[in-house]
Scaffold this motif. Sequence first.
Motif, mmCIF file in Angstrom:
data_model
loop_
_atom_site.group_PDB
_atom_site.id
_atom_site.type_symbol
_atom_site.label_atom_id
_atom_site.label_comp_id
_atom_site.label_asym_id
_atom_site.label_seq_id
_atom_site.Cartn_x
_atom_site.Cartn_y
_atom_site.Cartn_z
ATOM 1 N N MET A 1 0.975 -1.075 -0.125
ATOM 2 C CA MET A 1 0.035 -0.150 -0.079
ATOM 3 C C MET A 1 0.872 1.221 -0.103
ATOM 4 N N ASN A 2 0.680 2.283 -0.787
ATOM 5 C CA ASN A 2 1.276 3.592 -0.906
ATOM 6 C C ASN A 2 0.546 4.529 0.460
ATOM 7 N N ILE A 3 1.208 5.040 1.124
ATOM 8 C CA ILE A 3 0.761 5.894 2.391
ATOM 9 C C ILE A 3 1.510 7.160 2.358
ATOM 10 N N ALA A 4 0.667 8.279 2.089
ATOM 11 C CA ALA A 4 1.242 9.484 2.247
ATOM 12 C C ALA A 4 0.968 10.176 3.605
ATOM 13 N N MET A 5 2.246 10.596 4.154
ATOM 14 C CA MET A 5 2.158 11.173 5.616
ATOM 15 C C MET A 5 2.660 12.386 5.725
ATOM 16 N N THR A 6 1.908 13.388 6.467
ATOM 17 C CA THR A 6 2.570 14.702 6.855
ATOM 18 C C THR A 6 2.915 14.551 8.276
ATOM 19 N N THR A 17 5.725 5.712 10.650
ATOM 20 C CA THR A 17 6.825 5.146 9.383
ATOM 21 C C THR A 17 7.260 3.569 9.597
ATOM 22 N N GLY A 18 7.884 3.609 10.792
ATOM 23 C CA GLY A 18 8.740 2.509 11.048
ATOM 24 C C GLY A 18 7.716 1.087 11.096
ATOM 25 N N GLN A 23 5.971 -3.435 7.760
ATOM 26 C CA GLN A 23 4.839 -4.325 7.052
ATOM 27 C C GLN A 23 4.709 -4.142 5.746
ATOM 28 N N GLY A 24 5.702 -3.585 5.155
ATOM 29 C CA GLY A 24 5.861 -3.754 3.622
ATOM 30 C C GLY A 24 5.276 -2.776 2.776
ATOM 31 N N HIS A 25 4.373 -1.653 3.383
ATOM 32 C CA HIS A 25 4.137 -0.463 2.871
ATOM 33 C C HIS A 25 4.989 0.347 2.427
ATOM 34 N N HIS A 26 4.724 1.204 1.598
ATOM 35 C CA HIS A 26 5.706 2.245 1.187
ATOM 36 C C HIS A 26 5.099 3.681 1.863
ATOM 37 N N VAL A 27 6.032 4.626 2.262
ATOM 38 C CA VAL A 27 5.524 5.680 2.914
ATOM 39 C C VAL A 27 6.025 6.853 2.201
ATOM 40 N N GLU A 38 17.224 8.337 0.636
ATOM 41 C CA GLU A 38 16.247 7.604 0.661
ATOM 42 C C GLU A 38 16.558 6.019 1.573
ATOM 43 N N GLN A 39 15.262 5.784 2.239
ATOM 44 C CA GLN A 39 15.493 4.472 3.036
ATOM 45 C C GLN A 39 14.458 3.466 2.077
ATOM 46 N N LYS A 40 14.783 2.244 2.465
ATOM 47 C CA LYS A 40 13.758 1.421 1.834
ATOM 48 C C LYS A 40 12.335 1.713 2.358
ATOM 49 N N ASN A 41 11.516 1.646 1.392
ATOM 50 C CA ASN A 41 9.860 1.928 1.380
ATOM 51 C C ASN A 41 9.578 3.265 1.933
ATOM 52 N N ILE A 42 10.616 4.329 1.974
ATOM 53 C CA ILE A 42 10.349 5.669 2.357
ATOM 54 C C ILE A 42 10.739 6.507 1.268
ATOM 55 N N THR A 43 9.756 7.448 0.820
ATOM 56 C CA THR A 43 10.362 8.549 -0.186
ATOM 57 C C THR A 43 9.851 9.824 0.213
ATOM 58 N N TYR A 44 10.855 10.751 0.265
ATOM 59 C CA TYR A 44 10.557 12.096 0.887
ATOM 60 C C TYR A 44 10.060 13.186 -0.237
#
Length: 156
Positions: A1-6, A17-18, A23-27, A38-44
């Motif tokens: 799942m793609n999750i956008a987080m402010t 985020t952790g 759980q394998g989601h991309h944040v 960049e970190q695995k499964n995290i995009t700023y």
Amino acid sequence: MNIAMTGGTGFLGQHLTGVFTRQGHHVYILSRKPKETEQKNITYVQWLTEDAAPEQELPHIDAWVNLAGQSIFGRWTEDKKQQILSSRVDSTREVRRLIHKQTDKPDVLIQASAVGIYGTSGTESFTEDSPTSNEDFLSHTAHVWEREGQRIEALG
């Protein structure tokens, strides 16, 4: 799942985020000062700055988590109180704008609020069933913030 987080770089956002990435989601963390690495499964993603265009960088987002807002810690000068209120309202308006731009709307928006919506008391205990207040700064801030968040519901 793609999750956008402010607010993903804040105290609660870092922990969420952790959990999500484990759980394998991309944040996708929307930030005024995105990290270069960049970190695995995290995009700023840059946002709330003059040159930011997050709508061009975000893929389809399945879920939004809106935690953005100026810290309430510190001395509450009139300027600080204005920053606390406007940071929450402005970021929520921007989340609404971004969701509106999405062709496929997310399944869920999680909007942080504050226990301050119930007011303050040295003797009372509050639950989610307690009546809310709008009589002091924190309860007023929470009311305005939640009202802005409820406008997003109209987007489906």
